[in-house]
Design an enzyme around this catalytic site. Structure first.
Site, PDB file in Angstrom:
ATOM      1  N   LYS A  77       0.849  -1.197   0.000  1.00  0.00           N
ATOM      2  CA  LYS A  77       0.000   0.000   0.000  1.00  0.00           C
ATOM      3  C   LYS A  77       0.886   1.249   0.000  1.00  0.00           C
ATOM      4  CE  LYS A  77      -3.900   1.923   2.673  1.00  0.00           C
ATOM      5  NZ  LYS A  77      -4.743   1.714   3.872  1.00  0.00           N
ATOM      6  N   SER A 172      -9.563   1.611   3.377  1.00  0.00           N
ATOM      7  CA  SER A 172      -8.814   2.399   2.403  1.00  0.00           C
ATOM      8  C   SER A 172      -7.764   1.595   1.625  1.00  0.00           C
ATOM      9  CB  SER A 172      -8.107   3.558   3.128  1.00  0.00           C
ATOM     10  OG  SER A 172      -7.179   3.032   4.085  1.00  0.00           O
ATOM     11  N   SER A 196      -9.562  -0.751   7.602  1.00  0.00           N
ATOM     12  CA  SER A 196      -9.081  -0.478   6.242  1.00  0.00           C
ATOM     13  C   SER A 196      -8.461  -1.659   5.512  1.00  0.00           C
ATOM     14  CB  SER A 196      -8.070   0.672   6.254  1.00  0.00           C
ATOM     15  OG  SER A 196      -8.738   1.892   6.405  1.00  0.00           O
TER      16      SER A 196
END
Length: 525
Positions: A77, A172, A196
Site C-alpha cells: 500500500k 482504504s 481499512s
C-alpha cells in the site's frame, strides 16, 4: 481452500525449478498491465522487481533461497515508505516524494527475498472506506468484471454499460485488495486503523488480517492514528496470512509500541474437532443497515459451528453502540496532530506563495490536502481546543477503555472467538457510493470493524459466499490479544467449510498458466 496455502505451493514450485522467479515476476507484471483499468497500482516498480527476481533466481540456482517468500511477487500500500520508490499516500502533498528508507515491514519482506512489484492505490492518507478519494482516481473492484457478477447484474437501462456498473473495492486498502483479488500479486500489505484492511478484503473476496496492536512494527507506515494503526495482511487464503504474519511480526527497536517478546512463526494445524471451542455472537453487531442477506449468512455461519459441535453463545458488548462516535473523535484528534508535519518545509509539496511563512503554510496545506483530509484536521483541532478537550477527547478515551473492557469480560467468560459480519452489505456501485460524503460513508462502513482497533485486538475477514448480485461477502473473526494462532486456526477451519469460489475473470484466463490453482465452487451461499 488451497491445500497448505498458495505461497507454500509456489515456493515449492520455485525450489523444484518448475517455475523461475523471473518468469513469475513477468507474469505478474503482464497481469498488472492487462488489468490497468482497475487502477489498483499507483506505481509499478518494473525494473526494481525484475532485478529482485533475477537475484532470487541466482539464490535458487545456488540452492540457497532466503525462505518461503523468496521470489514471491508482493505489493505494498502506498502509505508505507519504500526507499527508491515514490511514496504518495495518494495525495498531492506527497507526489514525487521518495523516502530515504524502507518501512520495517517492507524491509523484512525484502530481507526474505520477496519481489516488490509496486505501490497500491488508496484513499488519500488512508482516510476513507471506498478507495475512491485518492488523487489518482478510484480503484475498481475486480469482481465488477467477473463472470459471477455479470451473469447476475441487469443494467437498469439500455444505455447503462460496464463503464457505469462497476463496484467499489472498499477501503482504504482497496488497491492492495484488488491486486490480490485480480492475481497480479500473491500477497499485499495494507494498513488498518478502523477496518481499512478487512473492509476491502470483504468486498474483494480475499483474506484480510488485522494483527494485534504492537505485534507488527509501524515504523515507516505514514501515521493516521498512532494508537490504532496496524499494518494489515491481504492474501488469497488463511494459510498465506499466517506465513506473512510469521515473516513480519516481532519486536522492532525503531517502534517502541511493538511487543518486547520474540515472535515464533507457526504453521496452522488442520482443526478437525471444534467441540472445545466457544464462539461468541455479539448482539450489538446486529447494526442498523445490516442487510438481510448478510444477517442470514451470519446466522448460517453460527449454525455451521454449532452443528460441528462448537459452543455458540450470544454475548453482549454494551459500549459498542458508542464506539463509532468515540472512534471519530479520537481518530480526527490524532489525524490533526499527525498531519501537522506536512507544512511544506521539510518534504513534500510546497506552495509558490511567498508573502510570508504563514501564507506559505496555509497555501501548501490547501493545495496539498483534499477536502476529506482538511475536514478531519478541522474536526480534530476542534475536539482538542482547550474548552473542548475534557468534553470530547478525554471522554472519548474513557469510553475507549470501557469498550476494551467489554471485550476483556467476554473473553474472560470463556469465549474463544467472536463471529461478526465485516460489512453491512456487499460492495456498492461507484455511482451510488459517491452520492454520500466520505464522513457519512466511513461512519457506516467502519461500524463493524473499528471496535477491534480501539481494543487493539486481532481480527480477520474470511470470504464466505457470493451475494445475490454475485459479489463477495465476508465474515469477521475477532480473537484475544496476541492469540493469532488460535484466531487463524479457527478462520482456516471455517474457510475450508465454506469453499469460497474463485473469481472468474476473462482477462485473467488468457494469462493463467496453471500457477493459480482453481478452487471449488461455493457450497455455502
Amino acid at each position: 481452500a488451497l491445500k497448505d496455502g498458495l505461497l507454500s505451493q509456489v515456493s515449492a514450485a520455485l525450489k523444484e525449478g518448475r517455475v523461475a522467479p523471473t518468469e513469475l515476476c513477468h507474469r505478474c507484471l503482464a497481469l498488472i498491465k492487462s488489468t490497468k483499468f482497475l487502477n489498483a497500482y499507483i506505481t509499478v516498480a518494473e525494473e526494481i522487481a525484475l532485478k529482485q527476481a533475477e537475484e532470487s533466481e541466482e539464490r535458487y540456482k545456488r540452492g540457497q533461497p532466503l525462505g518461503i517468500l523468496d521470489g514471491i511477487p508482493i505489493a505494498v500500500k502506498d502509505n508505507f515508505n519504500t526507499a527508491g520508490i515514490e511514496t504518495t499516500c495518494a495525495s498531492n502533498m506527497l507526489k514525487g516524494y521518495i523516502s530515504p528508507y524502507n518501512a520495517t515491514v517492507v524491509q523484512k519482506l525484502l530481507d526474505q527475498g520477496a519481489v516488490l512489484l509496486g505501490k497500491t492505490n488508496l484513499d488519500e492518507f488512508a482516510m476513507g472506506s471506498g478507495s475512491t478519494d485518492g488523487v489518482f482516481g478510484p480503484v475498481r473492484n475486480p469482481w465488477s468484471y467477473s463472470k459471477q457478477y455479470k451473469e447476475k447484474s441487469v443494467p437498469k437501462s439500455h444505455c447503462e454499460d460496464e463503464e457505469s456498473n462497476w463496484v467499489i473495492t472498499g477501503g482504504s486498502s482497496g488497491g492492495s485488495a484488488a491486486a490480490v483479488s485480480s492475481f497480479t500479486c500473491f500477497a499485499a500489505l495494507g494498513s488498518d486503523t478502523g477496518g481499512s484492511t478487512r473492509n476491502p478484503a470483504a468486498h474483494c473476496g480475499v483474506v484480510g488480517l488485522k494483527p494485534t496492536y504492537g505485534l507488527i512494527s509501524r515504523h515507516g507506515l505514514i501515521p493516521l492514528v498512532n494508537s490504532m494503526d496496524v499494518p494489515g495482511i491481504l492474501t488469497r487464503c488463511v494459510d498465506d496470512a499466517a506465513v506473512l504474519l510469521g515473516s513480519l511480526a516481532g519486536h522492532d527497536p525503531k517502534d517502541s509500541t511493538t511487543v518486547q517478546d520474540d515472535f515464533k512463526p507457526f504453521e496452522l494445524p488442520n482443526l478437525t474437532d471444534v467441540s472445545k471451542l466457544s464462539i461468541g455472537i455479539p448482539e450489538e453487531y446486529h447494526a442498523p443497515g445490516l442487510s438481510s442477506e448478510i444477517l442470514a449468512l451470519w446466522s448460517k455461519a453460527a449454525d455451521l459451528f454449532k452443528n460441528a459441535g462448537a459452543k455458540v453463545v450470544e454475548v453482549s458488548l454494551p459500549h459498542t453502540r458508542y464506539s463509532i462516535v468515540c472512534y471519530h473523535v479520537l481518530c480526527t484528534a490524532e489525524v490533526a496532530s499527525n498531519m501537522a508535519r506536512f507544512d511544506g518545509l521539510e518534504y513534500g509539496h510546497r506552495s509558490d506563495k511567498k508573502e510570508s511563512t504563514e501564507s506559505m503554510y496555509a497555501a501548501t496545506r490547501r493545495e496539498g490536502f483534499n477536502d476529506v483530509v482538511r475536514g478531519r484536521i478541522l474536526s480534530g483541532n476542534y475536539f482538542l481546543l482547550k474548552q473542548n478537550y475534557e468534553k470530547y477527547f478525554v471522554k472519548a478515551q474513557k469510553v475507549r477503555r470501557l469498550i476494551t473492557n467489554d471485550f476483556v469480560k467476554v473473553f474472560r467468560s470463556g469465549v474463544d472467538i467472536l463471529l461478526t459480519p465485516t460489512t453491512l452489505s456487499d460492495a456498492a456501485p461507484y455511482t451510488e457510493f459517491i452520492q454520500e460524503d466520505n464522513r457519512t460513508r466511513s461512519a457506516q462502513d467502519d461500524i463493524l470493524t473499528q471496535a477491534a482497533n480501539m481494543a487493539g485486538l486481532p481480527a480477520i475477514n474470511v470470504p464466505t459466499a457470493l451475494s445475490e448480485r454475485g459479489l463477495p461477502v465476508g465474515l469477521q473473526f475477532i480473537g484475544r490479544s496476541f492469540q493469532e494462532k488460535q484466531l487463524l486456526t479457527v478462520a482456516k477451519w471455517f474457510e475450508k467449510q465454506v469453499q469460497f469460489p474463485m473469481i472468474q475473470l476473462e482477462e485473467i484466463k488468457r494469462h493463467d498458466s496453471g500457477v493459480f490453482q482453481h478452487q471449488k465452487s461455493a457450497s455455502f451461499s
